[in-house]
Design an enzyme around this catalytic site. Structure first.
Site, mmCIF file in Angstrom:
data_model
loop_
_atom_site.group_PDB
_atom_site.id
_atom_site.type_symbol
_atom_site.label_atom_id
_atom_site.label_comp_id
_atom_site.label_asym_id
_atom_site.label_seq_id
_atom_site.Cartn_x
_atom_site.Cartn_y
_atom_site.Cartn_z
ATOM 1 N N GLY B 43 101.436 -72.488 7.362
ATOM 2 C CA GLY B 43 102.368 -71.936 8.349
ATOM 3 C C GLY B 43 101.712 -71.896 9.709
ATOM 4 N N GLY B 46 97.905 -70.906 9.286
ATOM 5 C CA GLY B 46 97.087 -71.910 8.587
ATOM 6 C C GLY B 46 97.011 -73.221 9.331
ATOM 7 N N SER B 285 119.304 -63.944 13.562
ATOM 8 C CA SER B 285 118.224 -63.596 14.488
ATOM 9 C C SER B 285 118.463 -62.287 15.243
ATOM 10 C CB SER B 285 118.065 -64.710 15.509
ATOM 11 O OG SER B 285 117.230 -64.268 16.543
ATOM 12 N N ARG B 338 113.377 -52.741 14.749
ATOM 13 C CA ARG B 338 114.064 -53.098 13.515
ATOM 14 C C ARG B 338 114.175 -51.947 12.531
ATOM 15 N NH1 ARG B 338 111.283 -59.082 12.819
ATOM 16 N NH2 ARG B 338 112.526 -60.018 14.462
ATOM 17 N N HIS B 409 112.289 -58.461 4.945
ATOM 18 C CA HIS B 409 112.041 -59.582 5.843
ATOM 19 C C HIS B 409 110.558 -59.915 5.995
ATOM 20 C CE1 HIS B 409 112.592 -62.308 9.109
ATOM 21 N NE2 HIS B 409 111.984 -61.548 9.981
ATOM 22 N N LEU B 449 105.257 -64.657 15.134
ATOM 23 C CA LEU B 449 104.839 -65.987 15.580
ATOM 24 C C LEU B 449 103.610 -65.842 16.467
ATOM 25 C CD1 LEU B 449 108.304 -67.560 16.447
ATOM 26 C CD2 LEU B 449 107.094 -67.523 14.280
#
Lengths: 228, 647, 247
Positions: B43, B46, B285, B338, B409, B449
């Site tokens: 991902g 990695g 999203s 969230r 999630h 991210l």
């Protein structure tokens, strides 16, 4: 340029350029044929002009080379593409939405065009340029009397139908081939892709209608015994 | 137990990372060539790590379970990536990003790590643009930003609704470049099944070739785990079907400590569950909350009519709608973090205002935005998300509001790492979602991210050199040793055992039961009773699994049932650890909400006096209670406070 | 819904395959196509039979792992979606559904419905990147890029590498896949630097791996789950030809 022509895109480039060349030839041939509708004398003058003169022979050779490249590479590409598809075929496969039928059947259409071409050679070229080349008459009329050959051939409805089928195949072939040539050359983008397809359809239709017009006009003239 | 040493450098917060980089050792190019590194997972973490390490000159081997590195689940991240560029001139800064992240994580993350993350965030954007990531731009040709939950500035960079995909393709391209050069060797469709230690150091892994079933040994001077999170313990989650916690769990069982396993993020905007045959949940999203307003009807009778499909959402007049996030949190409105948004949705549904047949859904409405901006603008911003929603639900969200409900999630918990990202096993590193370090008890949107790429591009390549500088004398790792043989044997025995059971239940049958236990008892609202119940039930289910599972086929073939069975065996242990951790943490913080500990307004009530620490669990053997160690969290730069998103 | 499934079963790459017929019952129209296969597989496991192998992962249309040729269409009879986004409401009760693996010389079958698409990785390894190392790059806003260019680059970059283009193309051509990458990078100033090298290297690798040539049918575009336009193939042709002519 390295090994351009052994790459898949390079091979397509040959199809594209030879195809565009043949399209130019078609335009020329169409214009010449149209003359026959208006004046058989003028048409025969062109036939005379294009006889076995050196320039006409060179032109014929170049044209033949164009055809040969187009046909040979069509065979090579088709064989390679079939290999790439693999031996195992889909049991069910359907036609994708928005994909033209012609684009998926270019090889078959091409074969029909070649068959029509052979007939055309036998009907005209053999009797005319070839006869002049060997210096003796092989058909019923003189080698430069193209109008006579047209008149006699298209009085026969069988040939009229054969030629119209041939033109139809060529129409399909052109509708895809024309814009596809520009796509392969890279002269295309999001906006032009639609324009080229539209232009291709118009071009193919005009050219093939003009060809068909000559055949139909001579057939109709034969029906009224040359009186009209 | 290995003493927990977080190795946080001394000095002022803003100088720690620079000072640390100056202090740690480096490896010369000639020596790098002699050193092998294994990276598991492809991902964002990695792939970026393997590419960067390959560029530096190390010999890297990279493993993934998919057919290509590009399939890793980072690809599914939609909304964006945060960075403190302050391109919008809205007074953003490294400190503000750091502060928002610490606060968003409800003060359960390490200050030094989070500050470093905010610091390198800007380099990530530069790097990605240089790689050709087509971020959204404004007409002037400069990069565009949008807002995400938990922030009052626009610092999120995005590429339509496919930011994760574009960032991963960037990292994957960098990886491909190294693979072509030969500095990285790629092993797709290989699953790590065990970690091999030699003299207490991580020295290699045992893998299974997923196509042939061959069990193989690979040795290296260091091993990097970048295998993501373990949200699939819940069966239904937004994770990919093949995402799993097994690699991390094998490390845990070999001595790497596991930190804060109970910190699970429940994402507020997912498409609700439609039936018992469902295989996964789809995320919508968080960026949708920029323009979407969340509501339920004010009147119960409207709720009934909507559930009975006798009334449409669009028929409910404005005055009868309860925009509950705007009502409760005026300052942040629909853009609260969230965990807050999820709990608020659960609160409304528990109170009987849920709007679908199951009563577990709320509306996410774009009508106001469409009226204000026009449908075209909304289509340009979220077109692909709207299309995805319509394909799944058969409802056109331009006309009727979306229905959403929270779903599992992301897992903030993970393998414990020090400031260098090294676990408690020397030579074993964990990066990205697989570690625990940066998000505390709740991760902010567009930060996953950022963390994956920060770890892979800009942190690990430096810190791993410090360890490897001591390994330059070590020869190539010989895999023909008793340690490797023993690990391989254990893996083969486990596989043989799974085939020998031939019980009555499929792997999925049991996984669904585990998911049900987890969601009901270790989900959004946890209590002492529910957690104690979960531990008992998971233990029973684990026994049932080992007696009653049926794994078809053989090892020596492409066998997806075997893959799932091996992963479920680990989930059945991991789930229990999550429940234990949740049980011990007698406070509410971020995604961990203990019903007993809440403010009168229903907000999470932290207990900084007793729980301002990282809960670090150490494996003690099969069916033994794990041992708890605590890494105290020391806050120097921020003042601990009740999170306030109201004003 | 009750359905009859004709599914291609093949033990491994070397074994011959054949269609096997299965029945599934009581499928909700809201079930996704892959969930329907999950239900079938669970039934098969309970009967002690080998479940059907198929590739899948994210189940939200972005990872590109799922494939399947369903009733004559790559990714099934719906537009701009992957198989995992296909829902059973697209079928009728009593339908017979034929499910085949991608068929292409360059994508050999591994087992049942799963194929080997590693050729795609090899093409990208040949040149589908911009040669920058980590670190030492300029500020992200140092090169303004026209919005239209960035958007077009993104259109092409949406490719998920699923292989539907190859599976659909009657020539087994990977031109749309290669074009998407080449075009995406060619639209950006960063990518232009090694544009010529990239186009040549990727096309050479594509040819070497046994993919066919493009005959511009547009079937790939019609079946691409991300709707990537064949206009990008024109750009690839342009990039490749102009690079070759300079050699």
């Amino acid at each position: 340029m390295g090994n351009l022509f052994s790459s898949s895109i390079g091979r397509k480039l040959i199809m594209s350029i030879s195809g565009l060349f043949l399209i130019l030839f078609l335009l020329f041939h169409m214009s010449m044929n149209l003359v026959a509708v208006f004046s058989t004398e003028a048409y025969n003058m062109i036939c005379e002009f294009l006889g076995a003169h050196w320039y006409a022979l060179v032109g014929t050779l170049v044209l033949a080379a164009g055809f040969l490249f187009h046909i040979i590479y069509a065979f090579i590409l088709t064989i390679k593409n079939r290999q790439a598809r693999g031996n195992q075929r889909y049991a069910v496969s359907k036609h994708e939405q928005g994909v033209s039928w012609a684009s998926k059947n270019m090889f078959v259409l091409g074969l029909i065009v070649v068959l029509g071409l052979l007939l055309h050679f036998y009907n005209f070229w053999y009797n005319m340029q070839f006869a002049e080349l060997i210096g003796e008459q092989v058909g019923p009329y003189g080698p430069a009397d193209g109008a006579a050959y047209i008149t006699s051939l298209f009085s026969n409805p069988v040939f009229v139908i054969l030629y119209l089928v041939w033109f139809a195949a060529l129409w399909f072939h052109l509708t895809h081939g024309f814009w596809s040539a520009f796509q392969t050359l890279g002269w295309d983008n999001q906006i032009w892709i639609k324009r080229w397809k539209c232009i291709a359809n118009i071009f193919a239709t005009v050219v093939m209608l003009c060809f068909a017009l000559v055949v139909v006009v001579f057939f109709l003239r034969s029906l009224c015994g040359g009186a009209c | 137990m290995a003493k927990l040493d977080s190795k946080i450098p001394a000095g002022p917060l803003a100088e720690k990372w620079s000072k640390h980089k100056a202090d740690i050792k480096v490896v010369s190019p000639a020596n790098k060539r002699k050193l092998d590194i294994i990276v598991v997972g492809t991902g964002l973490g990695g792939a970026s790590a393997a590419a960067s390490l390959g560029e530096l000159g190390y010999n890297v081997k990279i493993f993934c379970i998919s057919d290509s590195p590009r399939r890793a689940h980072s690809i599914a991240a939609q909304g964006g990536i945060n960075a403190a560029k302050n391109y919008q001139n809205d007074n953003d800064s490294v400190f503000r990003l750091f502060y928002d992240t610490i606060k968003g994580g409800d003060y359960r993350a390490r200050e030094a790590n989070v500050y470093r993350l905010a610091e390198v965030s800007n380099n990530i954007i530069d790097q990605c643009v240089a790689q050709g990531v087509p971020f959204a731009r404004d007409y002037g040709g400069l990069l565009d930003n949008r807002s995400f939950g938990g922030a009052q500035v626009s610092r999120t960079f995005y590429a339509r609704g496919q930011t994760g995909q574009q960032l991963l393709l960037g990292a994957y391209a960098a990886l491909n470049r190294q693979i072509a050069k030969g500095s990285v060797k790629s092993y797709p469709r290989h699953e790590m099944l065990d970690l091999v230690l030699v003299d207490g150091k991580a020295r290699g892994i045992i893998t299974r070739n997923l196509i042939t079933g061959e069990i193989e040994r690979f040795g290296a001077h260091a091993v990097v785990i970048a295998t993501g999170g373990y949200g699939n313990v819940f069966f239904l989650s937004t994770n990919a079907m093949n995402s799993n916690g097994s690699a991390a769990w094998q490390c845990y069982k070999k001595g790497a400590c596991f930190a804060n396993p109970c910190f699970t993020q429940i994402h507020p905007t997912c498409i609700p569950v439609h039936g018992t045959q469902q295989s996964k949940l789809t995320l919508m999203s968080e960026s949708l909350r920029n323009d979407g307003r969340i509501w339920v009807p004010k009147k119960k009778e409207d709720v009934e009519l909507i559930r009975a499909k006798k009334k449409k959402a669009s028929d409910i007049p404005e005055e009868d709608r309860d925009y509950y996030l705007e009502r409760r949190y005026p300052a942040f409105g629909n853009l609260v973090p969230r965990d807050v948004a999820s709990r608020a949705a659960k609160e409304r549904c528990d109170a009987g205002y849920g709007v679908n047949e199951t009563g577990l859904a709320v509306f996410l409405d774009f009508k106001t935005a469409i009226d204000r901006l026009g449908e075209d603008v909304i289509r340009a911003r979220y077109g692909n998300l709207f299309q995805m929603y319509e394909k799944i639900t058969d409802v056109n969200p331009y006309h009727e509001p979306m229905m959403i409900y929270p779903a599992v999630h992301y897992t903030m918990g993970g393998i414990w790492v020090d400031y260098n990202l090294m676990t408690t096993i020397p030579g074993l590193y964990a990066i990205g979602e697989a570690n625990f370090s940066d998000h505390g008890a709740n991760r902010l949107g567009a930060s996953a991210l950022m963390q994956g790429l920060a770890d892979g591009y800009f942190v690990l390549p430096y810190t791993i050199g410090d360890y490897l500088s001591h390994e330059i004398q070590s020869p190539k790792v010989n895999t023909d040793t008793p340690e490797f043989a023993e690990a391989e044997k254990a893996v083969k025995e486990k596989i043989a055992k799974l085939f020998s059971i031939q019980g009555a239940e499929s792997v999925d049958d049991i996984h669904k039961k585990l998911g049900h236990i987890m969601w009901e008892n270790v989900g959004m609202g946890r209590t002492k009773e529910s957690l104690e119940k979960a531990i008992v039930e998971i233990q029973a289910l684990r026994k049932d699994f080992w007696k009653n599972v049926r794994v078809t086929g053989t090892n020596e073939e492409f066998n997806q049932e075997l893959e799932k069975a091996i992963r479920l065996a680990d989930f059945l242990e991991l789930g229990e650890l999550m429940a234990r951790d949740a049980l011990h943490r007698q406070e509410s913080c971020g995604g961990h909400f203990r019903v007993e500990y809440q403010t009168p307004e229903g907000e999470a009530l932290r207990d900084d006096k007793h729980f301002a620490y990282v809960a670090v669990w150490e494996y003690q053997g099969a069916d033994q209670e794990p041992k708890l160690e605590k890494e105290p969290l020391v806050f120097e730069a921020v003042h601990l406070a009740q999170r306030n998103y109201k004003d | 819904m009750n359905l009859t499934l004709k599914i291609w079963r093949q033990k491994n790459a070397k074994a011959p395959g054949k269609f096997v017929t299965y029945k599934v019952e009581n499928i909700s129209p809201d079930t996704s196509f892959l969930e329907m296969l999950d239900i079938l597989n669970n039934d098969l496991i309970h009967k002690g039979e080998d479940p059907v192998v198929f590739d899948h992962d994210c189940r939200e249309g972005i990872c590109g792992m799922c494939s399947l040729h369903i009733n004559g269409f790559a990714h099934g009879p719906d537009t701009e979606i992957t198989t995992c986004q296909l829902h059973m409401r697209k079928f009728k009760d009593g339908d017979t559904i034929t499910i085949e693996p991608w068929r292409s010389h360059a994508f050999p079958v591994i087992k049942d419905l799963a194929v080997d698409r590693s050729a795609f990785d090899k093409i990208l390894q040949a040149g589908g990147f911009i040669s920058v190392n980590t670190g030492g790059v300029p500020d992200a806003n140092s090169i303004p890029i026209p919005k239209a260019d960035a958007d077009e680059s993104m259109d092409a970059a949406a490719c998920i590498g699923c292989g539907a283009c190859v599976a659909t193309c009657k020539n087994g051509s990977a031109m749309l896949f290669v074009a998407a990458r080449v075009s995406s990078l060619a639209k950006l100033p960063q990518g232009r630097v090694e544009g010529a090298r990239r186009a040549k290297a990727m096309v050479a690798k594509m040819d070497e791996l046994g993919f066919g040539a493009c005959t511009n049918t547009g079937a790939c575009e019609a079946q691409c789950p991300k709707g990537i336009s064949i206009a990008h193939i024109a750009r690839l042709n342009r990039e490749f030809l102009s690079a070759k002519l300079k050699d």
